[in-house]
Design a protein around this motif. Sequence first.
Motif, PDB file in Angstrom:
ATOM      1  N   ALA A 236       0.857  -1.193   0.000  1.00  0.00           N
ATOM      2  CA  ALA A 236       0.000   0.000   0.000  1.00  0.00           C
ATOM      3  C   ALA A 236       0.889   1.237   0.000  1.00  0.00           C
ATOM      4  O   ALA A 236       1.985   1.221   0.571  1.00  0.00           O
ATOM      5  CB  ALA A 236      -0.908  -0.010   1.220  1.00  0.00           C
ATOM      6  N   THR A 237       0.446   2.306  -0.639  1.00  0.00           N
ATOM      7  CA  THR A 237       1.189   3.566  -0.569  1.00  0.00           C
ATOM      8  C   THR A 237       0.595   4.450   0.518  1.00  0.00           C
ATOM      9  O   THR A 237      -0.559   4.305   0.905  1.00  0.00           O
ATOM     10  CB  THR A 237       1.169   4.314  -1.919  1.00  0.00           C
ATOM     11  OG1 THR A 237      -0.139   4.832  -2.169  1.00  0.00           O
ATOM     12  CG2 THR A 237       1.589   3.402  -3.052  1.00  0.00           C
ATOM     13  N   ASP A 238       1.406   5.355   1.013  1.00  0.00           N
ATOM     14  CA  ASP A 238       1.015   6.148   2.178  1.00  0.00           C
ATOM     15  C   ASP A 238      -0.010   7.227   1.822  1.00  0.00           C
ATOM     16  O   ASP A 238       0.055   7.841   0.759  1.00  0.00           O
ATOM     17  CB  ASP A 238       2.252   6.804   2.789  1.00  0.00           C
ATOM     18  CG  ASP A 238       1.955   7.429   4.136  1.00  0.00           C
ATOM     19  OD1 ASP A 238       1.706   6.676   5.090  1.00  0.00           O
ATOM     20  OD2 ASP A 238       1.937   8.672   4.227  1.00  0.00           O
ATOM     21  N   LEU A 239      -0.950   7.447   2.741  1.00  0.00           N
ATOM     22  CA  LEU A 239      -1.998   8.454   2.560  1.00  0.00           C
ATOM     23  C   LEU A 239      -1.841   9.620   3.537  1.00  0.00           C
ATOM     24  O   LEU A 239      -2.727  10.463   3.653  1.00  0.00           O
ATOM     25  CB  LEU A 239      -3.380   7.821   2.750  1.00  0.00           C
ATOM     26  CG  LEU A 239      -3.711   6.621   1.861  1.00  0.00           C
ATOM     27  CD1 LEU A 239      -5.116   6.115   2.161  1.00  0.00           C
ATOM     28  CD2 LEU A 239      -3.568   6.974   0.393  1.00  0.00           C
ATOM     29  N   GLY A 240      -0.718   9.651   4.261  1.00  0.00           N
ATOM     30  CA  GLY A 240      -0.486  10.739   5.200  1.00  0.00           C
ATOM     31  C   GLY A 240      -1.230  10.595   6.512  1.00  0.00           C
ATOM     32  O   GLY A 240      -1.467  11.595   7.201  1.00  0.00           O
ATOM     33  N   ASP A 241      -1.573   9.361   6.891  1.00  0.00           N
ATOM     34  CA  ASP A 241      -2.410   9.157   8.077  1.00  0.00           C
ATOM     35  C   ASP A 241      -1.738   8.360   9.198  1.00  0.00           C
ATOM     36  O   ASP A 241      -2.398   7.837  10.073  1.00  0.00           O
ATOM     37  CB  ASP A 241      -3.704   8.450   7.677  1.00  0.00           C
ATOM     38  CG  ASP A 241      -3.446   7.139   6.930  1.00  0.00           C
ATOM     39  OD1 ASP A 241      -2.265   6.768   6.749  1.00  0.00           O
ATOM     40  OD2 ASP A 241      -4.423   6.490   6.530  1.00  0.00           O
ATOM     41  N   ARG A 242      -0.405   8.253   9.180  1.00  0.00           N
ATOM     42  CA  ARG A 242       0.357   7.549  10.218  1.00  0.00           C
ATOM     43  C   ARG A 242       0.022   6.059  10.272  1.00  0.00           C
ATOM     44  O   ARG A 242       0.107   5.418  11.315  1.00  0.00           O
ATOM     45  CB  ARG A 242       0.129   8.192  11.600  1.00  0.00           C
ATOM     46  CG  ARG A 242       0.678   9.606  11.702  1.00  0.00           C
ATOM     47  CD  ARG A 242       0.360  10.238  13.042  1.00  0.00           C
ATOM     48  NE  ARG A 242       0.971   9.525  14.171  1.00  0.00           N
ATOM     49  CZ  ARG A 242       2.188   9.788  14.652  1.00  0.00           C
ATOM     50  NH1 ARG A 242       2.933  10.715  14.105  1.00  0.00           N
ATOM     51  NH2 ARG A 242       2.651   9.121  15.679  1.00  0.00           N
ATOM     52  N   ASP A 243      -0.333   5.501   9.161  1.00  0.00           N
ATOM     53  CA  ASP A 243      -0.611   4.072   9.050  1.00  0.00           C
ATOM     54  C   ASP A 243       0.689   3.298   9.270  1.00  0.00           C
ATOM     55  O   ASP A 243       1.721   3.613   8.665  1.00  0.00           O
ATOM     56  CB  ASP A 243      -1.167   3.781   7.650  1.00  0.00           C
ATOM     57  CG  ASP A 243      -1.737   2.374   7.506  1.00  0.00           C
ATOM     58  OD1 ASP A 243      -1.098   1.408   7.977  1.00  0.00           O
ATOM     59  OD2 ASP A 243      -2.816   2.227   6.901  1.00  0.00           O
ATOM     60  N   ILE A 244       0.668   2.294  10.141  1.00  0.00           N
ATOM     61  CA  ILE A 244       1.889   1.539  10.458  1.00  0.00           C
ATOM     62  C   ILE A 244       2.426   0.764   9.260  1.00  0.00           C
ATOM     63  O   ILE A 244       3.586   0.364   9.244  1.00  0.00           O
ATOM     64  CB  ILE A 244       1.654   0.559  11.631  1.00  0.00           C
ATOM     65  CG1 ILE A 244       0.588  -0.493  11.276  1.00  0.00           C
ATOM     66  CG2 ILE A 244       1.294   1.310  12.898  1.00  0.00           C
ATOM     67  CD1 ILE A 244       0.459  -1.604  12.299  1.00  0.00           C
ATOM     68  N   ARG A 245       1.598   0.551   8.244  1.00  0.00           N
ATOM     69  CA  ARG A 245       2.022  -0.210   7.074  1.00  0.00           C
ATOM     70  C   ARG A 245       2.751   0.650   6.050  1.00  0.00           C
ATOM     71  O   ARG A 245       3.453   0.122   5.186  1.00  0.00           O
ATOM     72  CB  ARG A 245       0.809  -0.859   6.399  1.00  0.00           C
ATOM     73  CG  ARG A 245      -0.028  -1.722   7.311  1.00  0.00           C
ATOM     74  CD  ARG A 245      -1.333  -2.110   6.645  1.00  0.00           C
ATOM     75  NE  ARG A 245      -2.129  -0.934   6.282  1.00  0.00           N
ATOM     76  CZ  ARG A 245      -3.206  -0.963   5.509  1.00  0.00           C
ATOM     77  NH1 ARG A 245      -3.604  -2.120   4.983  1.00  0.00           N
ATOM     78  NH2 ARG A 245      -3.879   0.130   5.252  1.00  0.00           N
ATOM     79  N   THR A 246       2.584   1.970   6.125  1.00  0.00           N
ATOM     80  CA  THR A 246       3.083   2.843   5.068  1.00  0.00           C
ATOM     81  C   THR A 246       3.918   4.011   5.561  1.00  0.00           C
ATOM     82  O   THR A 246       4.700   4.576   4.802  1.00  0.00           O
ATOM     83  CB  THR A 246       1.902   3.405   4.254  1.00  0.00           C
ATOM     84  OG1 THR A 246       1.062   4.194   5.116  1.00  0.00           O
ATOM     85  CG2 THR A 246       1.075   2.284   3.632  1.00  0.00           C
TER      86      THR A 246
END
Length: 405
Positions: A236-246
């Motif tokens: 997954a690419t990052d969406l700027g939401d501090r997701d631990i995966r990205t």
Amino acid sequence: MGALRRGFTLVELLVVIAIIGVLVGLLLPAVQSAREAARRMKCSNNVKQIGLGVHNYHSTYQQLPIHGFGPTREWNNSAGAADRYDGTGFTRIELSYLVGLLPFIEQQAMWSMISSPLNEADGDVWPAFGPRATQGRYPPWATDIPTYRCPSDPGFGVPSLGRTNFAACIGDGFYDAENGVTIWNTGRNRWEYQTDVRQMQRARCGLRGVFVPRASMKFRDIIDGMSQTICVGEIATDLGDRDIRTHSSTNNGGTITVLDNPKTCADAGQIDRRRPRYWDPDYTIAGQPISRRGYRWAIFHSLQSQFNTILPPNSEVCLAGHVDTRGVVPPSSRHPGGCHILMCDGAVKFITDSIEAGNPRTPCVYCRALASNTNSATGPGSKSPYGLWGALGTRASREVIDAEF
């Protein structure tokens, strides 16, 4: 007198509206599910196209596309010099496998632009194969390639350059994926092309996947079987939401700390207990906005276009150093419950988050780490300590895979 015409009462109108609302509520999840199914099928087709491209590339050149290649300056390793737009920039041997794959996924026009010098009207001058793949002024590096994207991933635009949802598998370890088999020798002020004995030992010991950064790999190197070895995986690419995966956690006590415990970030309490998909709001994450998962399809760094089979899919990204260094980088996706994986025989599988993955706190396999030459408690040549998931990531560890996945 004319006949009386009876209209709707207010109560009847409200009942009709309520019924319509209930029907819409019942149908909307089904519509959304159908749309996601269509997006997931398109994503699977893109993975399949990459698989066909890899096989056609191997048929043409008798090797896999190299992950970490490109022209460089033999006596200059400056990132600033590599970024220049006056014609003197260079790649620093950092181009990803996705660049070499372009002509084999019907992107010949893009490949022709990259492999030829480019003079732009605004005065920018680019050599063949361009500057370092962090330079957003170079048009190809800032372009999204449709085949390299998953329709379920909504990420687009700045601060990323061209995004990718498909990364190279480097196996069940990560030392030394930052450099691979070719390193910059600071003492001699030059590149060592598979000539540094210690670096070659590190690569043979700890980089056990199909792709070894900066190395020419072939299908014949896959001793464990093409149908039982992972080639490419979804991220997954990052969406700027501090997701631990990205959104990667960085500087976690150094390389050996993370090598010895891939769950270092979780054990340090960095993950939000109320929302375990996100980093704790009190945890400060270093790094520029440009440096997120999948943000630069053309560069070979761990965060951008690599993954390993240490932690299962959709686990946290935990880097040992800064954002351009090595670490635990699992695959991930925007699909519920797992992600797409391309096997070396071209088969596309959907691997669930619950795949058997052994003990995540077992040390990775590594040798001669850092200047201290530290070796892992998990010896070289060991079967993967990360269960079925780890075994699928290794190319020649001779694990017997008899479980469904």
